[in-house]
Design a protein around this motif. Structure first.
Motif, PDB file in Angstrom:
ATOM      1  N   VAL A  53      -6.038  -6.408   8.748  1.00 53.49           N
ATOM      2  CA  VAL A  53      -6.609  -7.720   9.046  1.00 53.49           C
ATOM      3  C   VAL A  53      -8.113  -7.600   9.236  1.00 53.49           C
ATOM      4  O   VAL A  53      -8.875  -8.486   8.861  1.00 53.49           O
ATOM      5  N   ARG A  54      -8.564  -6.480   9.773  1.00 50.89           N
ATOM      6  CA  ARG A  54      -9.994  -6.300  10.029  1.00 50.89           C
ATOM      7  C   ARG A  54     -10.766  -5.966   8.764  1.00 50.89           C
ATOM      8  O   ARG A  54     -11.818  -6.536   8.518  1.00 50.89           O
ATOM      9  N   TYR A  55     -10.264  -5.037   7.973  1.00 53.63           N
ATOM     10  CA  TYR A  55     -11.033  -4.526   6.842  1.00 53.63           C
ATOM     11  C   TYR A  55     -10.564  -5.048   5.487  1.00 53.63           C
ATOM     12  O   TYR A  55     -11.271  -4.931   4.497  1.00 53.63           O
ATOM     13  N   TYR A 101      -3.465  -0.851  14.727  1.00 54.79           N
ATOM     14  CA  TYR A 101      -4.219   0.175  13.999  1.00 54.79           C
ATOM     15  C   TYR A 101      -4.671  -0.469  12.701  1.00 54.79           C
ATOM     16  O   TYR A 101      -3.864  -0.743  11.823  1.00 54.79           O
ATOM     17  N   PRO A 102      -5.984  -0.725  12.573  1.00 59.53           N
ATOM     18  CA  PRO A 102      -6.460  -1.582  11.474  1.00 59.53           C
ATOM     19  C   PRO A 102      -6.718  -0.872  10.154  1.00 59.53           C
ATOM     20  O   PRO A 102      -7.701  -1.162   9.462  1.00 59.53           O
ATOM     21  N   HIS A 103      -5.866   0.088   9.808  1.00 58.89           N
ATOM     22  CA  HIS A 103      -6.046   0.785   8.544  1.00 58.89           C
ATOM     23  C   HIS A 103      -4.711   0.863   7.827  1.00 58.89           C
ATOM     24  O   HIS A 103      -3.665   0.966   8.460  1.00 58.89           O
ATOM     25  N   CYS A 104      -4.763   0.862   6.525  1.00 57.77           N
ATOM     26  CA  CYS A 104      -3.546   0.950   5.732  1.00 57.77           C
ATOM     27  C   CYS A 104      -3.618   2.148   4.799  1.00 57.77           C
ATOM     28  O   CYS A 104      -4.610   2.352   4.112  1.00 57.77           O
ATOM     29  N   SER A 105      -2.529   2.899   4.777  1.00 57.03           N
ATOM     30  CA  SER A 105      -2.416   4.050   3.891  1.00 57.03           C
ATOM     31  C   SER A 105      -0.939   4.377   3.777  1.00 57.03           C
ATOM     32  O   SER A 105      -0.087   3.663   4.310  1.00 57.03           O
ATOM     33  N   ALA A 106      -0.656   5.493   3.132  1.00 58.02           N
ATOM     34  CA  ALA A 106       0.744   5.897   2.987  1.00 58.02           C
ATOM     35  C   ALA A 106       1.396   6.167   4.345  1.00 58.02           C
ATOM     36  O   ALA A 106       2.617   6.144   4.457  1.00 58.02           O
ATOM     37  N   HIS A 107       0.566   6.440   5.356  1.00 58.50           N
ATOM     38  CA  HIS A 107       1.100   6.740   6.689  1.00 58.50           C
ATOM     39  C   HIS A 107       1.323   5.489   7.524  1.00 58.50           C
ATOM     40  O   HIS A 107       1.883   5.568   8.619  1.00 58.50           O
ATOM     41  N   ALA A 108       0.884   4.352   7.032  1.00 60.60           N
ATOM     42  CA  ALA A 108       0.883   3.135   7.850  1.00 60.60           C
ATOM     43  C   ALA A 108       2.264   2.754   8.347  1.00 60.60           C
ATOM     44  O   ALA A 108       2.412   2.197   9.428  1.00 60.60           O
TER      45      ALA A 108
END
Length: 126
Positions: A53-55, A101-108
């Motif tokens: 949502v942030r980035y 946690y404002p990041h998305c990746s394979a670990h999200a």
């Protein structure tokens, strides 16, 4: 109080399209990500797509990449999952969830999501 409300599920033929919506309310900052998960009959829940949502960065699993697109409308506080060329194996209950946690990746999808919507059923007929 944070609330997520998923909607848009239904019955669709294979090859068709559907758009899911996740209306969010109660957040006091944009310091989080929202993801779509699904649970197919007899299978474990799996993460499908995530958006910060942030980035604004996104992550989508390979099994639906190129067919599913996640997006957000900040003015409406709504996250969408556009599903195209759906397949019978996409049949599942789809949930949206939020994590601080404002990041998305394979670990999200491994994080502990604090908030969950109620789920919306997508049924794809062959």
């Amino acid at each position: 109080e944070v609330q997520l409300q998923a909607s848009g599920g239904g019955l669709v033929q294979a090859g068709g399209s559907l758009r899911l919506s996740c209306a969010a309310s109660g957040f006091t900052s944009d310091d989080h990500a929202i993801s779509w998960f699904r649970r197919a009959p007899g299978k474990e829940r799996e993460g499908v797509s995530c958006i910060s949502v942030r980035y604004g960065n996104t992550y989508t699993v390979d099994s639906v990449k190129g067919r599913f697109t996640i997006s957000s409308d900040d003015a409406k506080n709504t996250v969408y999952l556009q599903m195209k060329n759906v397949k019978p194996e996409d049949t599942a209950v789809y949930y949206c969830a939020a994590v601080s946690y404002p990041h998305c990746s394979a670990h999200a999808f491994r994080f502990e999501y604090e908030y969950w919507g109620q789920g919306t059923l997508v049924t794809v007929s062959s």
